[in-house]
Every structure is written in C-alpha cells, then in structure tokens.
Scaffold this active site. Sequence first.
Site, PDB file in Angstrom:
ATOM      1  N   ARG B 242       0.862  -1.161   0.000  1.00 41.77           N
ATOM      2  CA  ARG B 242       0.000   0.000   0.000  1.00 41.77           C
ATOM      3  C   ARG B 242       0.909   1.225   0.000  1.00 41.77           C
ATOM      4  O   ARG B 242       1.995   1.202   0.602  1.00 41.77           O
ATOM      5  CB  ARG B 242      -0.901   0.059   1.253  1.00 41.77           C
ATOM      6  CG  ARG B 242      -2.064  -0.910   1.249  1.00 41.77           C
ATOM      7  CD  ARG B 242      -3.148  -0.462   0.285  1.00 41.77           C
ATOM      8  NE  ARG B 242      -4.285  -1.381   0.251  1.00 41.77           N
ATOM      9  CZ  ARG B 242      -4.379  -2.437  -0.555  1.00 41.77           C
ATOM     10  NH1 ARG B 242      -3.390  -2.731  -1.376  1.00 41.77           N
ATOM     11  NH2 ARG B 242      -5.453  -3.190  -0.535  1.00 41.77           N
ATOM     12  N   GLU B 271      -3.641   7.538  -4.603  1.00 42.65           N
ATOM     13  CA  GLU B 271      -3.996   7.076  -5.944  1.00 42.65           C
ATOM     14  C   GLU B 271      -5.309   7.694  -6.381  1.00 42.65           C
ATOM     15  O   GLU B 271      -6.215   7.865  -5.550  1.00 42.65           O
ATOM     16  CB  GLU B 271      -4.148   5.550  -5.926  1.00 42.65           C
ATOM     17  CG  GLU B 271      -2.828   4.873  -5.638  1.00 42.65           C
ATOM     18  CD  GLU B 271      -2.981   3.395  -5.349  1.00 42.65           C
ATOM     19  OE1 GLU B 271      -2.085   2.829  -4.721  1.00 42.65           O
ATOM     20  OE2 GLU B 271      -4.005   2.810  -5.759  1.00 42.65           O
ATOM     21  N   HIS B 289      -1.425   0.475  -9.738  1.00 43.84           N
ATOM     22  CA  HIS B 289      -1.998  -0.520  -8.820  1.00 43.84           C
ATOM     23  C   HIS B 289      -2.434  -1.762  -9.582  1.00 43.84           C
ATOM     24  O   HIS B 289      -3.583  -2.190  -9.502  1.00 43.84           O
ATOM     25  CB  HIS B 289      -3.192   0.082  -8.056  1.00 43.84           C
ATOM     26  CG  HIS B 289      -3.412  -0.594  -6.724  1.00 43.84           C
ATOM     27  ND1 HIS B 289      -3.781   0.083  -5.586  1.00 43.84           N
ATOM     28  CD2 HIS B 289      -3.334  -1.887  -6.360  1.00 43.84           C
ATOM     29  CE1 HIS B 289      -3.901  -0.775  -4.577  1.00 43.84           C
ATOM     30  NE2 HIS B 289      -3.636  -1.973  -5.024  1.00 43.84           N
TER      31      HIS B 289
END
Lengths: 359, 324
Positions: B242, B271, B289
Amino acid sequence: MRHHQPFLSNVPLLPSSLILRPSPNPRSPPRRITLARASMDGNSELPLVLLVRPLFPAFENSLRQHFRFLQPWESPLPTHEFLSANASSIRALLCSGPAPVDDATLACLPGLQCVVATSAGVDHIDMDECRRRGIQVTNAGDVFSDDAADYAVGFLIDVLRRISASDRFVRSGLWPIRGDYPLGFKLGGKRVGIIGLGSIGSRVAKRLEAFGCTILYHSRTTRPSLAYKYFSNVCDLAAESDVLIVTCALTRETHHLINKDVLLALGKDGVVVNIGRGALIDEKELVKCLREGVIGGAGLDVFENEPNVPKELFAMDNVVLSHHRAIFTPESFSGLLQLVIDNLKAFFDGRPLLSPVSA
Amino acid sequence: MVGDETQSPDLQPLLLLRKPIAFLLSSLSTHFHLLKPWESPLPLPAFLSTHATTVQALLITGLAPVTAAILDSLPSLGCIVTTSVGVDHIDLLECARRGVAVANAGSVFSDDAADYAVGLLIDVLRRISAADGYLRQGLWTLAGDYPLGSKLSGKRIGIIGLGSIGSRVAKRLQAFSCTISYNSLTMKPSVPYKFYPNVCDLASNSDALIVCCALTSKTHHIINKDVLSALGKQGIIINIGRGALVDEEDLIKCLMNADIKGAGLDVFKNEPLVPKELLSMNNVVLSSHSAVNTEENILDLYQLIIANFEAFFAGRPLISPVSA
C-alpha cells in the site's frame, strides 16, 4: 605448418626466439611456445595482439597492462596490406563486439592461432575457415548467461503484465482520467518453449520453473538430464507453447528460424521473446503478425538491422523493446574483461583456453 | 447479459457500494439480487437507509471504504467480502464489534502479485522500461546506447512481510540465486531465510527491499528516511503493498538526492495521483496498482466471492476470513 619470412616493415619484429618453427606435419595443431621475456624494458615484451576495431573504453587500461595491441586503422596502409605486412607477428586476435572476422582477413594472417571474441555469439566470425586453419576461437563463455536469463524473464513478465505500458500510462498523466490500466495476463502455468537450451536457455528454464511455468524446448541436441519435453520441430514446439523464448546461436541453419509458420502455430495469445540475434526471426513477418493480432505480444532485444527498429513497433503496447543489452551489466562487463585477459594469457602461456567454442 | 428486470426475487440481496468491472457485475447478477447505489439519484447514506436495511451481504470492490457510519446504516449486515487482499479500507474493529464477518481475496492474487514484484525489480535494476521509452523516442539511432543497469542474480533481497505474497517472491528470487532475508511481525521458524526484527538492519544488509506486507497502524510508514538511508546508494525499493507503507515524501527526497538507486512503485499515497517529481525520473518504474490485475485471476476471484457468500448463507465458516 605456417613458416613465414619476416617482412621489412616499420613495425618491430618478434625476436627470433619467438618465431614459430615449422612442424613436421602441416595438419597438426599449431604448437604454442611460451614467450620468454628477454628483458624487462617496459611493455615491449608484452605479447602482441591484433585488434580489428578499438577496445571497449572500459577495458583499455587493464588490457594494456598485459598486452600490446596492433591497431590497423592507425596505419596509412589499407587494412589487408597492413595485416599482410605484419602477419609474422600476429598469433592472436581480439575481436571486440560484432566486428567481422571473415575469410579475407584470415587469409592475410597465416600465423593466426587464436581469436578471442567478446560475445557469446560468434556468427560474425567465419568459424568454418577458422576450423580449417586450426585457429581456436574463444567466446564469452558463461559470463553473460545469468544476466541474459534475468533479462529474458524480466522481458516476459513485462510483456505479459504490461509493466512498461503501465509506466508510460502513469507518466502520461492518464491514470486519474482513464482509471486503471487494462489487465495483463498471468505468467504462472504458462507453457514456455525455449529455443536453444544452452547456457542461457537452461538458466531461463530454471527461473521460470519457480514461477510455475511448464518448460518445453527445441535444441540442436536433446538434454536428457533435464526433465523438459523436447521437440525436434520448432512449429510443433510453438503449437504447444504459450510463450517462445529465443536463446540460441545464429547460424546458417537457424536464420529466420522463427517464421510465419511458427508464429501461426504459436497463436493469437502467444508471446515471443528474442534475446539471441535479430536474424533468428523473420522480422517483417513478426511485425505483420503483431499488427494483425496473429500473435499476442513480443519482447525484442535484438533486430535484423540494428540500430534500426521497425517504427510500427513503437505504437504497440504489447511489445517491449530494448537496444541489444540483455547481457550488459557492469558486473558482466568486469567478468568479460577478466575472461578475455585469462584466455589471452592462457594462449600465450601454452595452457588450455578457458572458453573455447567447440566445433 | 442478465439485467435487473429478469432477476428472480428469490435471489439473496447483495449490496455493492461501487460499480464493479463488467464481468463481475454480469456474473454476480446471476447469483444475487444486486443493490446498485450508483444507479440511484439518492446519495449513498439515503440509499442505504431506504433500500439496504435488511441486507445481510456486502461486496466491496475498488477498495471502497467501510466505516462505522456505513455499518450503522446496515443493521442486518452479517458478511462483507472484499475483492482485495488488503483490508485497510475496512474498519475491522467495528465489524468485529457488530459481529460482521469479513473475507478477502485470500491467496487468489498471490502468485500474480509475486510475479509482478519480481518483474518490477528486474525492470528497475536492468532499466527495461527506461530503455523501451528511449527506443520509442528514436534515440537509439540518434544518441547511441543508454546507460547500463545492474545485475540481479546473486543480489541480497530483503522482504518486508513474508506472508502469502512475500513467500512466493522469495521462492522466485531464489531461482535467480538471490539471498533472501526478511522482516515480519513474527519470525517464521520453518523458513530458511534470515530474520531481522528491525527493518533498518534488514535494509543495511540488503541490495533491494520488497514491500509485501499489509497496511496496519503498526506498518504505516514502515519505510522511512532511516530505512532508506540504511538501504544505501545502490539500493532499490519495490512497493506492491500500500502507498502508506512508505513515507512518500522521504522516498522522493532520497531519489532526488540519489541516496537510493531506484524504485518500483505500484501503489501511492493518493492514488490515482502520483507525485510529479516521480513522473520525470528515469530510475523509477510506476504502475497503476496493477500487481494483481490479470484476466485469469478475475475468474478465480469471482469463484472465491461466490464460495464465501454461499458459506455465509449456509451458516458455514467463510473460506478466506480476515480477523481484526
């Protein structure tokens, strides 16, 4: 045996103790004589090696501590004349990079006994002529093999998982606008067909097994000690593979080994990775197959006409391109330098060469 | 594709908060009566209190947050399944307090995530994406060769989080003759790798760090200035966990000062916003991602989602439960 008369020239000749004596049987392998240092005056006693093109800059200092070099391009004479003029002094040739060593060159060098190449591939050297003349050729041995295998695997993951395409996507600022980049494809469980299961190919296989891939292969000879399925025909290999990885040498037999039939057999989700030589693949056909979706993607480190890359490839997101560097890391370069020095020293000392290319 | 109007009223209701990808949407609607707040003019809280008070099952896609407030609007909720491995977007304590069982994607993504981490590492070390970009700009013919990368085989790799993904990363990199060490919440006696209880020590003894752990209050900014400094000028960091596992500002400073050699980042603090300093660096590889995104594992994920909800409705234990 090659017995040659010293020519009159402005290049210092070898002391008489170093001129080769004729051997009774002209076909026997040349005898190597240990060079005795008659005196300790500077580097004039260092063994002499012919270059056909300049040394890699990173190698200059080290190599010049061990050897003297003959550099034809510094002479006003045309190359072949220069070579003939110095033929009596020349027993070893260091071939940096892909500079060709053809039969015309070899014909000027009747005393040549050893060619040291800096690459794994020796397709730029007239191997038939070398064999005929009893000239031993050394290559880069295993020095590059790990790095080449690492790169091939990295390339494959990149093509399947679209890493470079995703990197371009993020850098162009499109992520906040368009949402996530499209999905890639899983590597695990894929059937990987390796073409050429030598030093590099076998390392690729070992790495990809750890990702859960199934390994198949085509090679000049089978490797019974390895538990991979062998295919004597490349099309059959392609038909049973999801991925083809080309790691073999370029020879007359392997020129355009990957052609339209092989690509068709590989099929529309298939991926080709080439870290061998451009000419192992029919490049025009490959571009066409990619354009038309006949295969799914490609990772290409080598091209038929480097540094020219077919521009159509630049617009494709399912290809990853690089400029002939699968083998190059600073570490492998150091390893190569040491291997070149060790091979030349072994030759001049009359010891077995470290990485001879077998017939 | 099955639309709402043909759905059987006998199907159990399943609430989603965000619109999922087309495949999941169409497949799930064959099993469940889907509640789709994005199709309603009502704001989410109003939608929930109007339509979702009897809903027992919630599917979280796209990392939509599950807060105490949302849980308050769902008094009948018994089970949450998230399509992710990470659960930092779900208030697990609140779920436990209310008796709501939570399941994640289990190990469906683990192989793909591990493959991606290794791919990123090779890419950063060997400069694959940088070279690809260089070629596409036509620079090979104009400007000659691009600088070399460095060797992967034999390097020392430090893995942070030796769970389902981390252990698969380790296995793959062993095939490259890398030496594996790790930091984890607890030492794992059954693995052959060296354990470092302190992340800085791990970093000092590694050429590359690969961050594969869950984001919790303990692991927030686990990679900070001190760790990066210990990693050193030749060091590489790869993050597929993360964004908040890494202090992003410290990382950017270290990259700009060449205090570390490079980074491969699949995740970011905010993000889809990526700090512009990173966008122009040649020694980083960036992705959106994507570490778990493959076509093939979407089907596996779907089957796991169905299996978890079926178990829940049948009163059986969840297949891939997560605890607080």
